[in-house]
Design a protein around this motif. Structure first.
Motif, PDB file in Angstrom:
ATOM      1  N   LEU A  39       0.839  -1.204   0.000  1.00 31.17           N
ATOM      2  CA  LEU A  39       0.000   0.000   0.000  1.00 31.17           C
ATOM      3  C   LEU A  39       0.869   1.247   0.000  1.00 31.17           C
ATOM      4  N   LEU A  40       1.882   1.259   0.868  1.00 33.23           N
ATOM      5  CA  LEU A  40       2.709   2.446   1.062  1.00 33.23           C
ATOM      6  C   LEU A  40       3.691   2.672  -0.082  1.00 33.23           C
ATOM      7  N   SER A  41       4.059   1.614  -0.788  1.00 37.25           N
ATOM      8  CA  SER A  41       5.008   1.738  -1.905  1.00 37.25           C
ATOM      9  C   SER A  41       4.304   1.837  -3.252  1.00 37.25           C
ATOM     10  N   ASN A  42       2.985   1.850  -3.241  1.00 33.76           N
ATOM     11  CA  ASN A  42       2.200   1.923  -4.483  1.00 33.76           C
ATOM     12  C   ASN A  42       2.492   0.753  -5.417  1.00 33.76           C
ATOM     13  N   THR A  43       2.661  -0.417  -4.838  1.00 37.30           N
ATOM     14  CA  THR A  43       2.853  -1.637  -5.627  1.00 37.30           C
ATOM     15  C   THR A  43       1.749  -2.656  -5.342  1.00 37.30           C
ATOM     16  N   SER A  44       0.610  -2.193  -4.846  1.00 39.11           N
ATOM     17  CA  SER A  44      -0.466  -3.088  -4.428  1.00 39.11           C
ATOM     18  C   SER A  44      -1.295  -3.614  -5.594  1.00 39.11           C
ATOM     19  N   GLY A  45      -1.216  -2.959  -6.748  1.00 44.28           N
ATOM     20  CA  GLY A  45      -2.071  -3.320  -7.874  1.00 44.28           C
ATOM     21  C   GLY A  45      -3.376  -2.565  -7.909  1.00 44.28           C
ATOM     22  N   LEU A  46      -3.652  -1.747  -6.888  1.00 42.65           N
ATOM     23  CA  LEU A  46      -4.856  -0.910  -6.911  1.00 42.65           C
ATOM     24  C   LEU A  46      -4.831   0.008  -8.123  1.00 42.65           C
ATOM     25  N   PHE A  47      -5.996   0.206  -8.724  1.00 44.31           N
ATOM     26  CA  PHE A  47      -6.049   1.100  -9.875  1.00 44.31           C
ATOM     27  C   PHE A  47      -5.748   2.533  -9.427  1.00 44.31           C
ATOM     28  N   ILE A  48      -5.479   3.415 -10.386  1.00 47.57           N
ATOM     29  CA  ILE A  48      -5.086   4.791 -10.081  1.00 47.57           C
ATOM     30  C   ILE A  48      -6.329   5.562  -9.649  1.00 47.57           C
ATOM     31  N   THR A  49      -6.522   5.614  -8.335  1.00 45.14           N
ATOM     32  CA  THR A  49      -7.772   6.117  -7.768  1.00 45.14           C
ATOM     33  C   THR A  49      -8.069   7.546  -8.174  1.00 45.14           C
ATOM     34  N   GLY A  50      -7.032   8.351  -8.388  1.00 44.56           N
ATOM     35  CA  GLY A  50      -7.242   9.738  -8.773  1.00 44.56           C
ATOM     36  C   GLY A  50      -7.938   9.894 -10.109  1.00 44.56           C
ATOM     37  N   LEU A  51      -7.964   8.830 -10.927  1.00 49.48           N
ATOM     38  CA  LEU A  51      -8.643   8.871 -12.220  1.00 49.48           C
ATOM     39  C   LEU A  51     -10.042   8.267 -12.170  1.00 49.48           C
ATOM     40  N   ALA A  52     -10.515   7.907 -10.986  1.00 47.24           N
ATOM     41  CA  ALA A  52     -11.851   7.301 -10.872  1.00 47.24           C
ATOM     42  C   ALA A  52     -12.918   8.272 -11.367  1.00 47.24           C
ATOM     43  N   PRO A  53     -13.805   7.822 -12.247  1.00 49.26           N
ATOM     44  CA  PRO A  53     -14.872   8.712 -12.716  1.00 49.26           C
ATOM     45  C   PRO A  53     -15.705   9.294 -11.584  1.00 49.26           C
ATOM     46  N   GLU A  54     -15.930   8.508 -10.514  1.00 53.61           N
ATOM     47  CA  GLU A  54     -16.737   8.998  -9.395  1.00 53.61           C
ATOM     48  C   GLU A  54     -16.102  10.220  -8.735  1.00 53.61           C
ATOM     49  N   LEU A  55     -14.777  10.333  -8.827  1.00 54.47           N
ATOM     50  CA  LEU A  55     -14.081  11.500  -8.291  1.00 54.47           C
ATOM     51  C   LEU A  55     -14.007  12.614  -9.326  1.00 54.47           C
ATOM     52  N   SER A  56     -13.565  12.274 -10.531  1.00 52.95           N
ATOM     53  CA  SER A  56     -13.356  13.313 -11.540  1.00 52.95           C
ATOM     54  C   SER A  56     -14.656  13.957 -11.995  1.00 52.95           C
ATOM     55  N   GLU A  57     -15.775  13.223 -11.922  1.00 53.76           N
ATOM     56  CA  GLU A  57     -17.056  13.814 -12.311  1.00 53.76           C
ATOM     57  C   GLU A  57     -17.443  14.990 -11.415  1.00 53.76           C
ATOM     58  N   ILE A  88      -5.002  -3.270 -11.575  1.00 53.57           N
ATOM     59  CA  ILE A  88      -4.298  -3.065 -12.847  1.00 53.57           C
ATOM     60  C   ILE A  88      -3.091  -3.983 -12.991  1.00 53.57           C
ATOM     61  N   HIS A  89      -2.671  -4.628 -11.912  1.00 54.80           N
ATOM     62  CA  HIS A  89      -1.626  -5.650 -11.987  1.00 54.80           C
ATOM     63  C   HIS A  89      -1.624  -6.451 -10.684  1.00 54.80           C
ATOM     64  N   GLU A  90      -0.885  -7.532 -10.659  1.00 52.71           N
ATOM     65  CA  GLU A  90      -0.775  -8.364  -9.467  1.00 52.71           C
ATOM     66  C   GLU A  90       0.005  -7.620  -8.379  1.00 52.71           C
ATOM     67  N   PRO A  91      -0.341  -7.830  -7.117  1.00 52.27           N
ATOM     68  CA  PRO A  91       0.385  -7.159  -6.037  1.00 52.27           C
ATOM     69  C   PRO A  91       1.884  -7.437  -6.090  1.00 52.27           C
ATOM     70  N   GLY A  92       2.665  -6.374  -5.915  1.00 51.84           N
ATOM     71  CA  GLY A  92       4.107  -6.515  -5.832  1.00 51.84           C
ATOM     72  C   GLY A  92       4.844  -6.579  -7.143  1.00 51.84           C
ATOM     73  N   THR A  93       4.134  -6.437  -8.269  1.00 51.32           N
ATOM     74  CA  THR A  93       4.796  -6.617  -9.566  1.00 51.32           C
ATOM     75  C   THR A  93       5.141  -5.319 -10.276  1.00 51.32           C
ATOM     76  N   ALA A  94       4.561  -4.196  -9.879  1.00 54.18           N
ATOM     77  CA  ALA A  94       4.823  -2.933 -10.574  1.00 54.18           C
ATOM     78  C   ALA A  94       4.380  -1.768  -9.699  1.00 54.18           C
ATOM     79  N   PHE A  95       4.836  -0.575 -10.071  1.00 46.74           N
ATOM     80  CA  PHE A  95       4.481   0.659  -9.376  1.00 46.74           C
ATOM     81  C   PHE A  95       3.359   1.368 -10.130  1.00 46.74           C
ATOM     82  N   ALA A  96       2.349   1.813  -9.400  1.00 42.93           N
ATOM     83  CA  ALA A  96       1.309   2.679  -9.965  1.00 42.93           C
ATOM     84  C   ALA A  96       0.762   3.515  -8.818  1.00 42.93           C
ATOM     85  N   TYR A  97       0.910   4.832  -8.892  1.00 39.05           N
ATOM     86  CA  TYR A  97       0.522   5.680  -7.775  1.00 39.05           C
ATOM     87  C   TYR A  97      -0.988   5.639  -7.588  1.00 39.05           C
TER      88      TYR A  97
END
Length: 315
Positions: A39-57, A88-97
């Motif tokens: 979670l803290l290193s942004n390698t969890s695989g969570l999608f880029i929350t800042g681009l969520a339509p529910e937020l950007s709308e 957007i990817h498996e946990p621990g495999t890549a960085f995505a803020y």
């Protein structure tokens, strides 16, 4: 979070499931596979929350920002936002803020301690460092302590653009053209940022925070080493020439002339901040603009001047 580990109250290798059972049982996530470290290193695989339509709308255009600028977000709403799209990817495999990783971290802090996230920031950071003007902004606060600059923004989507069509690869082309009048965003509810970094602080105190994080004076040695266990951000549409630790970044020595330069920062409507320093605490530079992030030149040009760096390529 690292201070809580030092106190023996959790481990950053703990899974999200251990502390928030069932919180990630949606949209293909598995809380048993995602750790606090990820979670803290942004390698969890969570999608880029800042681009969520529910937020950007709510904030994407000038009209929607005006309508929603005083909306207050609850923690439950932020959790729903975090898992509103698949991994957007498996946990621990890549960085995505992903802001969502820090939302979950804030929830774990509250679960472990029984205190609010704001209270724990005060206990573990502000009070030990003697920071008297640094605090987590309450969910209902929409102004700033005096004195403060006015905040301005022109970072809005073009008329007719659907926020759902914005991606990490095309977002720049979706925004308004330069030269339009700035919108005053000073009075604004930023509770959507919560544990992502919704902190009020003067630059003088953020210099103290950076010095403590970079030098290791705040945390025990094991936790300091963990903070600076770096992952590559290459190809992630994030800061160029940088690696990421746990909430912090380090610039590539290949572009800093061999200097070790470490820092932290962030941006939201009408505000962009960064602070970078050397591990010995001898040199630290902070900058704040009263418009949000637009170009990395705002950071790298002062670093070139302060530390005698060569011109950073591609910035």
């Amino acid at each position: 979070m690292l201070q809580l580990e030092a106190e023996g109250r959790l481990s950053i290798e703990d899974t999200v499931e251990k502390w928030l059972p069932g919180a990630l049982d949606v949209n293909g996530y598995d809380g048993k596979k995602i750790t606090i470290r990820q979670l803290l290193s942004n390698t969890s695989g969570l999608f880029i929350t800042g681009l969520a339509p529910e937020l950007s709308e709510r904030y994407a255009t000038r009209a929607t920002f005006a309508e929603h600028r005083f909306d207050s977000w609850t923690v439950d709403e932020l959790l729903a936002l975090t898992v509103s799209q698949p991994p957007i990817h498996e946990p621990g495999t890549a960085f995505a803020y992903s802001n969502g990783g820090f939302y979950l971290a804030g929830m774990i802090i509250e679960k472990v301690t029984g205190n609010t996230y704001a209270e724990e920031v005060a206990r573990t950071i502000a009070e030990p460092l003697g920071l008297t003007h640094t605090y987590v902004r309450p969910a209902d606060e929409t102004g700033y302590p005096e004195p403060h600059p006015r905040a301005y923004s022109s970072l809005f989507l073009k008329d007719g653009v659907d926020p759902a069509d914005v991606t990490a690869g095309n977002w720049e082309s979706m925004f308004e053209e330069p030269g339009l009048p700035l919108l005053d965003t000073t009075e604004y509810n930023s509770s959507w940022a919560w544990s992502v970094g919704n902190v009020i602080s003067p630059t003088s105190e953020m210099i103290k925070v950076c010095d403590a994080f970079v030098s290791g004076s705040l945390l025990p040695e094991a936790q300091h080493r963990a903070m600076w266990s770096l992952v590559s951000t290459e190809g992630a549409h994030w800061m160029p020439h940088a690696s990421y630790g746990l909430g912090v970044f380090e610039l590539d020595p290949a572009v800093t002339g061999g200097h070790t330069l470490r820092g932290l920062g962030g941006s939201m409507q009408g505000s962009h901040f960064a602070v970078v320093g050397t591990p010995d605490g001898e040199q630290t530079i902070a900058l704040h603009t009263n418009v949000e992030f637009r170009t990395w030149q705002v950071l790298f040009r002062p670093l070139e001047a302060q530390f005698g760096l060569p011109a950073v390529p591609g910035v």
